[in-house]
Motif scaffolding. Structure first.
Motif, short mmCIF file in Angstrom:
data_model
loop_
_atom_site.label_atom_id
_atom_site.label_comp_id
_atom_site.label_asym_id
_atom_site.label_seq_id
_atom_site.Cartn_x
_atom_site.Cartn_y
_atom_site.Cartn_z
N THR A 149 -17.80 -55.48 9.80
CA THR A 149 -18.67 -54.43 10.36
C THR A 149 -18.63 -54.59 11.57
OG1 THR A 149 -19.96 -54.96 8.54
CG2 THR A 149 -21.50 -54.39 10.05
N GLY A 150 -18.93 -53.56 12.11
CA GLY A 150 -18.77 -53.09 13.81
C GLY A 150 -17.66 -52.16 13.84
N ASP A 151 -17.43 -52.68 15.06
CA ASP A 151 -17.33 -51.18 16.26
C ASP A 151 -15.59 -51.89 15.80
OD1 ASP A 151 -15.89 -49.58 17.83
OD2 ASP A 151 -17.54 -49.81 19.53
N LEU A 152 -15.43 -50.70 14.70
CA LEU A 152 -13.55 -50.65 15.25
C LEU A 152 -12.50 -50.59 16.45
CD1 LEU A 152 -11.48 -50.54 12.63
CD2 LEU A 152 -11.34 -48.43 12.95
N LEU A 153 -13.14 -50.09 16.89
CA LEU A 153 -12.11 -49.92 18.34
C LEU A 153 -12.45 -51.38 18.97
CD1 LEU A 153 -12.83 -45.93 19.40
CD2 LEU A 153 -11.22 -47.42 17.78
N ALA A 154 -13.29 -51.35 18.93
CA ALA A 154 -14.19 -53.07 19.95
C ALA A 154 -13.39 -54.29 19.37
CB ALA A 154 -15.01 -52.93 19.61
N LEU A 155 -13.84 -53.87 18.30
CA LEU A 155 -12.64 -54.94 17.33
C LEU A 155 -11.07 -55.38 17.23
CD1 LEU A 155 -14.65 -54.92 14.05
CD2 LEU A 155 -14.32 -56.94 15.80
N LEU A 215 -9.13 -53.93 20.20
CA LEU A 215 -9.49 -54.65 21.45
C LEU A 215 -9.46 -56.20 20.99
CD1 LEU A 215 -10.74 -51.60 23.47
CD2 LEU A 215 -8.40 -52.40 23.09
N GLN A 216 -10.22 -57.10 20.61
CA GLN A 216 -10.26 -58.04 20.46
C GLN A 216 -9.65 -59.33 19.22
OE1 GLN A 216 -14.17 -58.83 19.54
NE2 GLN A 216 -15.62 -56.82 20.63
N ILE A 222 -0.53 -49.67 20.68
CA ILE A 222 -1.41 -49.65 21.75
C ILE A 222 -1.03 -51.04 22.41
CG2 ILE A 222 -3.29 -49.60 22.25
CD1 ILE A 222 -2.27 -46.95 20.88
N GLN A 223 -0.75 -51.35 23.66
CA GLN A 223 -0.57 -52.52 24.61
C GLN A 223 -2.29 -52.42 25.30
OE1 GLN A 223 1.83 -54.60 23.93
NE2 GLN A 223 0.82 -56.13 24.97
N ARG A 224 -2.89 -53.39 25.54
CA ARG A 224 -4.04 -53.50 26.07
C ARG A 224 -3.64 -54.75 26.50
NH1 ARG A 224 -3.57 -48.88 25.51
NH2 ARG A 224 -5.26 -47.06 25.78
N ASP A 272 -2.71 -58.54 26.44
CA ASP A 272 -2.11 -59.19 25.54
C ASP A 272 -2.29 -58.52 24.14
OD1 ASP A 272 -4.86 -60.46 25.16
OD2 ASP A 272 -4.05 -62.39 25.26
N ARG A 273 -3.21 -57.82 24.46
CA ARG A 273 -3.32 -56.97 22.85
C ARG A 273 -2.74 -56.37 22.13
NH1 ARG A 273 -6.20 -61.55 21.38
NH2 ARG A 273 -7.96 -62.01 22.56
N GLN A 274 -2.16 -56.24 20.82
CA GLN A 274 -1.29 -54.88 20.82
C GLN A 274 -1.23 -54.72 19.32
OE1 GLN A 274 3.08 -55.63 21.13
NE2 GLN A 274 2.90 -58.16 20.61
N PHE A 275 -1.31 -53.79 18.79
CA PHE A 275 -1.99 -52.70 17.13
C PHE A 275 -1.17 -51.03 17.14
CE2 PHE A 275 -5.56 -52.60 20.20
CZ PHE A 275 -6.05 -51.27 19.44
N VAL A 276 -1.14 -50.89 16.09
CA VAL A 276 -0.48 -49.47 15.42
C VAL A 276 -1.44 -48.57 15.57
CG1 VAL A 276 1.31 -48.83 14.37
CG2 VAL A 276 1.62 -50.38 15.60
N ILE A 277 -1.38 -47.60 15.53
CA ILE A 277 -2.99 -46.64 15.17
C ILE A 277 -2.30 -45.32 14.17
CG2 ILE A 277 -4.23 -44.85 15.78
CD1 ILE A 277 -5.86 -46.39 18.31
N LEU A 278 -2.07 -45.38 13.15
CA LEU A 278 -1.47 -44.34 12.13
C LEU A 278 -2.20 -43.40 12.23
CD1 LEU A 278 0.22 -46.92 9.45
CD2 LEU A 278 1.48 -45.57 11.66
#
Length: 117
Positions: A5-11, A13-14, A68-70, A72-78
């Protein structure tokens, strides 16, 4: 699978997720709901959506993707094309349309998951 539960985009980035999959219509606008937030915060995902043809019924059941690279965090958005337009039911894809794209979808998810491991 864990439920969060929470803000998907903030999570994301964390560093909580390797992949975000969100439903989009086929008109390349990303103008409402979580798509609008993704477009604002991660313009790379919107740019990936813009590489597809607007109003193309053939997109149903497929997706576009952005790495997505921010820091040292990286992930993919589909951007998963789950409905044709933004009105009512929106022309939801058939199981055959999803099945046609499933092998590539799973392959990409596996590749995305290895980004942070």
């Amino acid at each position: 699978m864990k439920e969060r539960t929470g803000d998907l985009l903030a999570l994301a980035l964390q560093g909580e997720f390797d992949v975000i999959v969100h439903g989009c219509n086929c008109f390349c606008n990303m103008g409402a709901g979580i798509a609008k937030s993704i477009k604002k915060q991660f313009p790379e995902a919107y740019a990936a959506d813009q590489t597809t043809l607007p109003a193309d019924h053939a997109k149903l059941g497929s997706y576009s993707q952005a790495r997505i690279q921010r820091g040292d965090r990286q992930f993919v958005i589909l951007n998963a094309y789950t409905q044709f337009d933004w009105r009512g039911q929106g022309g939801k894809p058939t199981m055959q349309q999803y099945a046609m794209h499933l092998p590539q979808y799973v392959k990409n998810l596996m590749a995305c998951a290895s980004l942070t491991h």
